[in-house]
Design a protein around this motif. Structure first.
Motif, PDB file in Angstrom:
ATOM      1  N   THR A   1      -3.921  -2.353 -11.656  1.00 30.76           N
ATOM      2  CA  THR A   1      -3.885  -3.135 -10.410  1.00 30.76           C
ATOM      3  C   THR A   1      -4.708  -1.985  -9.204  1.00 30.76           C
ATOM      4  OG1 THR A   1      -1.533  -4.246 -10.761  1.00 30.76           O
ATOM      5  CG2 THR A   1      -3.662  -5.253  -9.172  1.00 30.76           C
ATOM      6  N   CYS A   2      -4.443  -1.562  -8.967  1.00 32.67           N
ATOM      7  CA  CYS A   2      -5.035  -1.016  -8.152  1.00 32.67           C
ATOM      8  C   CYS A   2      -6.577  -0.674  -8.210  1.00 32.67           C
ATOM      9  CB  CYS A   2      -4.377   0.014  -7.609  1.00 32.67           C
ATOM     10  SG  CYS A   2      -5.023   1.313  -5.764  1.00 32.67           S
ATOM     11  N   TYR A   3      -6.803  -0.191  -9.199  1.00 30.24           N
ATOM     12  CA  TYR A   3      -8.125   0.082  -9.723  1.00 30.24           C
ATOM     13  C   TYR A   3      -8.696  -1.469  -9.373  1.00 30.24           C
ATOM     14  CZ  TYR A   3      -8.050   4.590 -11.130  1.00 30.24           C
ATOM     15  OH  TYR A   3      -7.997   6.466 -11.033  1.00 30.24           O
ATOM     16  N   ARG A   4      -8.724  -2.430 -10.671  1.00 25.41           N
ATOM     17  CA  ARG A   4      -9.373  -3.408 -10.651  1.00 25.41           C
ATOM     18  C   ARG A   4      -9.751  -3.872  -9.076  1.00 25.41           C
ATOM     19  NH1 ARG A   4      -5.759  -4.546 -14.732  1.00 25.41           N
ATOM     20  NH2 ARG A   4      -4.014  -6.151 -13.246  1.00 25.41           N
ATOM     21  N   ARG A   5      -8.068  -4.148  -7.775  1.00 24.70           N
ATOM     22  CA  ARG A   5      -9.104  -4.208  -6.777  1.00 24.70           C
ATOM     23  C   ARG A   5      -9.513  -3.753  -6.150  1.00 24.70           C
ATOM     24  NH1 ARG A   5      -7.616  -7.237  -8.895  1.00 24.70           N
ATOM     25  NH2 ARG A   5      -5.488  -9.134  -8.338  1.00 24.70           N
ATOM     26  N   ILE A   6     -10.177  -2.482  -5.624  1.00 26.04           N
ATOM     27  CA  ILE A   6     -10.714  -1.342  -5.352  1.00 26.04           C
ATOM     28  C   ILE A   6     -12.395  -1.514  -6.164  1.00 26.04           C
ATOM     29  CG2 ILE A   6     -11.593   0.893  -6.020  1.00 26.04           C
ATOM     30  CD1 ILE A   6      -8.301   2.101  -5.817  1.00 26.04           C
TER      31      ILE A   6
ATOM     32  N   CYS B   1      -5.893  -2.185   4.338  1.00 26.66           N
ATOM     33  CA  CYS B   1      -5.665  -1.599   5.327  1.00 26.66           C
ATOM     34  C   CYS B   1      -5.288  -0.321   5.037  1.00 26.66           C
ATOM     35  CB  CYS B   1      -4.117  -2.165   5.744  1.00 26.66           C
ATOM     36  SG  CYS B   1      -4.767  -3.875   6.459  1.00 26.66           S
ATOM     37  N   ALA B   2      -4.654   0.376   3.868  1.00 25.41           N
ATOM     38  CA  ALA B   2      -4.647   1.787   3.843  1.00 25.41           C
ATOM     39  C   ALA B   2      -5.932   2.748   3.707  1.00 25.41           C
ATOM     40  CB  ALA B   2      -3.395   1.582   2.442  1.00 25.41           C
ATOM     41  N   ALA B   3      -6.722   2.410   3.582  1.00 30.06           N
ATOM     42  CA  ALA B   3      -8.178   3.289   2.907  1.00 30.06           C
ATOM     43  C   ALA B   3      -8.673   3.290   4.423  1.00 30.06           C
ATOM     44  CB  ALA B   3      -8.545   2.412   2.153  1.00 30.06           C
ATOM     45  N   GLY B   4      -8.307   3.222   5.781  1.00 31.56           N
ATOM     46  CA  GLY B   4      -8.700   3.844   6.550  1.00 31.56           C
ATOM     47  C   GLY B   4      -9.429   5.180   6.918  1.00 31.56           C
ATOM     48  N   THR B   5      -8.278   5.982   5.744  1.00 31.31           N
ATOM     49  CA  THR B   5      -8.249   7.767   6.135  1.00 31.31           C
ATOM     50  C   THR B   5      -8.654   7.627   3.746  1.00 31.31           C
ATOM     51  OG1 THR B   5      -6.301   7.956   5.715  1.00 31.31           O
ATOM     52  CG2 THR B   5      -7.286   8.328   7.670  1.00 31.31           C
ATOM     53  N   PRO B   6      -9.297   8.569   3.870  1.00 29.10           N
ATOM     54  CA  PRO B   6      -9.893   8.677   2.478  1.00 29.10           C
ATOM     55  C   PRO B   6      -8.803   8.833   1.816  1.00 29.10           C
ATOM     56  CG  PRO B   6     -11.298  10.239   3.850  1.00 29.10           C
ATOM     57  CD  PRO B   6     -10.020   9.517   4.685  1.00 29.10           C
ATOM     58  N   LYS B   7      -9.051   8.082   0.377  1.00 31.45           N
ATOM     59  CA  LYS B   7      -7.197   7.950  -0.329  1.00 31.45           C
ATOM     60  C   LYS B   7      -7.843   7.815  -1.538  1.00 31.45           C
ATOM     61  CE  LYS B   7      -4.127   6.243   3.002  1.00 31.45           C
ATOM     62  NZ  LYS B   7      -2.971   5.635   3.457  1.00 31.45           N
ATOM     63  N   SER B   8      -7.689   8.395  -2.342  1.00 32.31           N
ATOM     64  CA  SER B   8      -7.277   8.371  -4.319  1.00 32.31           C
ATOM     65  C   SER B   8      -6.687   7.085  -4.581  1.00 32.31           C
ATOM     66  CB  SER B   8      -6.390   9.902  -4.884  1.00 32.31           C
ATOM     67  OG  SER B   8      -5.117   9.370  -5.270  1.00 32.31           O
ATOM     68  N   ALA B   9      -7.266   6.693  -6.008  1.00 34.70           N
ATOM     69  CA  ALA B   9      -6.546   5.190  -6.079  1.00 34.70           C
ATOM     70  C   ALA B   9      -5.008   5.226  -5.849  1.00 34.70           C
ATOM     71  CB  ALA B   9      -7.130   4.682  -7.342  1.00 34.70           C
ATOM     72  N   GLN B  10      -4.477   6.623  -6.611  1.00 31.47           N
ATOM     73  CA  GLN B  10      -3.143   6.799  -6.967  1.00 31.47           C
ATOM     74  C   GLN B  10      -2.228   6.984  -6.055  1.00 31.47           C
ATOM     75  OE1 GLN B  10      -1.825   7.328 -10.248  1.00 31.47           O
ATOM     76  NE2 GLN B  10      -0.095   7.288  -8.870  1.00 31.47           N
ATOM     77  N   ALA B  11      -3.081   7.596  -4.303  1.00 30.96           N
ATOM     78  CA  ALA B  11      -2.856   7.390  -3.037  1.00 30.96           C
ATOM     79  C   ALA B  11      -2.321   5.694  -2.844  1.00 30.96           C
ATOM     80  CB  ALA B  11      -3.183   8.642  -2.513  1.00 30.96           C
TER      81      ALA B  11
ATOM     82  N   ALA C   1     -12.837 -11.145  -3.229  1.00 31.84           N
ATOM     83  CA  ALA C   1     -12.221  -9.985  -3.094  1.00 31.84           C
ATOM     84  C   ALA C   1     -10.974 -10.092  -2.501  1.00 31.84           C
ATOM     85  CB  ALA C   1     -13.199  -8.672  -2.358  1.00 31.84           C
ATOM     86  N   LEU C   2     -11.376 -11.054  -0.914  1.00 32.08           N
ATOM     87  CA  LEU C   2      -9.860 -10.747  -0.229  1.00 32.08           C
ATOM     88  C   LEU C   2      -8.873 -11.649  -0.549  1.00 32.08           C
ATOM     89  CD1 LEU C   2     -12.164 -10.941   2.798  1.00 32.08           C
ATOM     90  CD2 LEU C   2     -11.032  -9.247   2.285  1.00 32.08           C
ATOM     91  N   GLY C   3      -9.376 -12.348  -1.916  1.00 30.95           N
ATOM     92  CA  GLY C   3      -8.378 -13.306  -2.087  1.00 30.95           C
ATOM     93  C   GLY C   3      -7.686 -12.668  -3.268  1.00 30.95           C
ATOM     94  N   SER C   4      -7.355 -11.803  -3.837  1.00 35.49           N
ATOM     95  CA  SER C   4      -6.832 -11.112  -4.121  1.00 35.49           C
ATOM     96  C   SER C   4      -5.908 -10.762  -4.092  1.00 35.49           C
ATOM     97  CB  SER C   4      -7.780  -9.926  -5.837  1.00 35.49           C
ATOM     98  OG  SER C   4      -9.028 -11.144  -6.407  1.00 35.49           O
ATOM     99  N   LYS C   5      -4.452 -10.575  -4.765  1.00 31.07           N
ATOM    100  CA  LYS C   5      -3.578  -9.798  -4.292  1.00 31.07           C
ATOM    101  C   LYS C   5      -3.387  -8.500  -4.366  1.00 31.07           C
ATOM    102  CE  LYS C   5       1.414 -10.367  -5.284  1.00 31.07           C
ATOM    103  NZ  LYS C   5       3.149 -10.878  -6.303  1.00 31.07           N
ATOM    104  N   TYR C   6      -3.475  -8.269  -2.507  1.00 31.37           N
ATOM    105  CA  TYR C   6      -3.417  -7.048  -2.486  1.00 31.37           C
ATOM    106  C   TYR C   6      -4.282  -5.462  -2.221  1.00 31.37           C
ATOM    107  CZ  TYR C   6       1.467  -6.503  -5.657  1.00 31.37           C
ATOM    108  OH  TYR C   6       2.591  -7.057  -6.195  1.00 31.37           O
TER     109      TYR C   6
END
Length: 116
Positions: free
Chosen positions: A49-54, A28-38, A17-22
Motif C-alpha cells: 500500500t505504501c508503494y502504491r501511495r508513493i 507528513c512523515a516524509a518531511g525528512t528523507p525516508k525509504s518506503a520501508q521506513a 493522490a490526496l484522496g487516497s487513504k494514507y
C-alpha cells in the motif's frame, strides 16, 4: 517567506493522490528523507500500500525520490521526501485551483542537519 505557487494543470492527479487513504500521513512523515520501508513502519501500513501511495504522490508532484541509500539489509533503496509544506485548494471556480508552498533546498538542508 516564499510566495505560494499556483498549480493549474495537475488538479485531478493531486486530488486523486490526496484522496487516497494514507497519502496525507505519508506526506507528513516524509518531511525528512525516508525509504518506503521506513514510511510503512512509521505509519503502520502494509508496504505494498505504501508503494502504491508513493507512486501516486510522486506522479502528482507532491513527493520526490531524493536518491538511493543502503538499507540495513544491504540493499539499495529509494529515499523520498515531500516537495511541499502547504497545499491550498480553491473550489470557487469551474475547476479546483491549487496554491502550494514548495520546500526549498535550504530548508531541506537545515532540517537534515537538525535531524543528525
Amino acid at each position: 517567506m516564499s510566495r505560494p505557487e499556483r498549480i493549474e494543470s495537475k488538479s485531478t492527479g493531486v486530488l486523486s493522490a490526496l484522496g487516497s487513504k494514507y497519502s496525507a500521513e505519508i506526506l507528513c512523515a516524509a518531511g525528512t528523507p525516508k525509504s518506503a520501508q521506513a514510511l510503512s513502519e512509521d505509519i503502520e501500513i502494509p508496504i505494498a500500500t505504501c508503494y502504491r501511495r508513493i507512486e501516486e504522490l510522486v506522479d502528482a508532484g507532491l513527493l520526490t525520490c531524493e536518491g538511493r541509500q543502503l538499507s540495513e539489509e544491504g540493499r539499495r533503496t529509494n529515499i523520498y521526501r515531500r516537495t511541499v509544506d502547504e497545499l491550498e485548494v480553491d473550489f470557487s471556480d469551474e475547476r479546483p485551483q491549487f496554491s502550494q508552498k514548495r520546500r526549498t533546498e535550504a530548508k531541506n538542508r537545515l532540517q537534515d542537519q537538525l535531524e543528525d
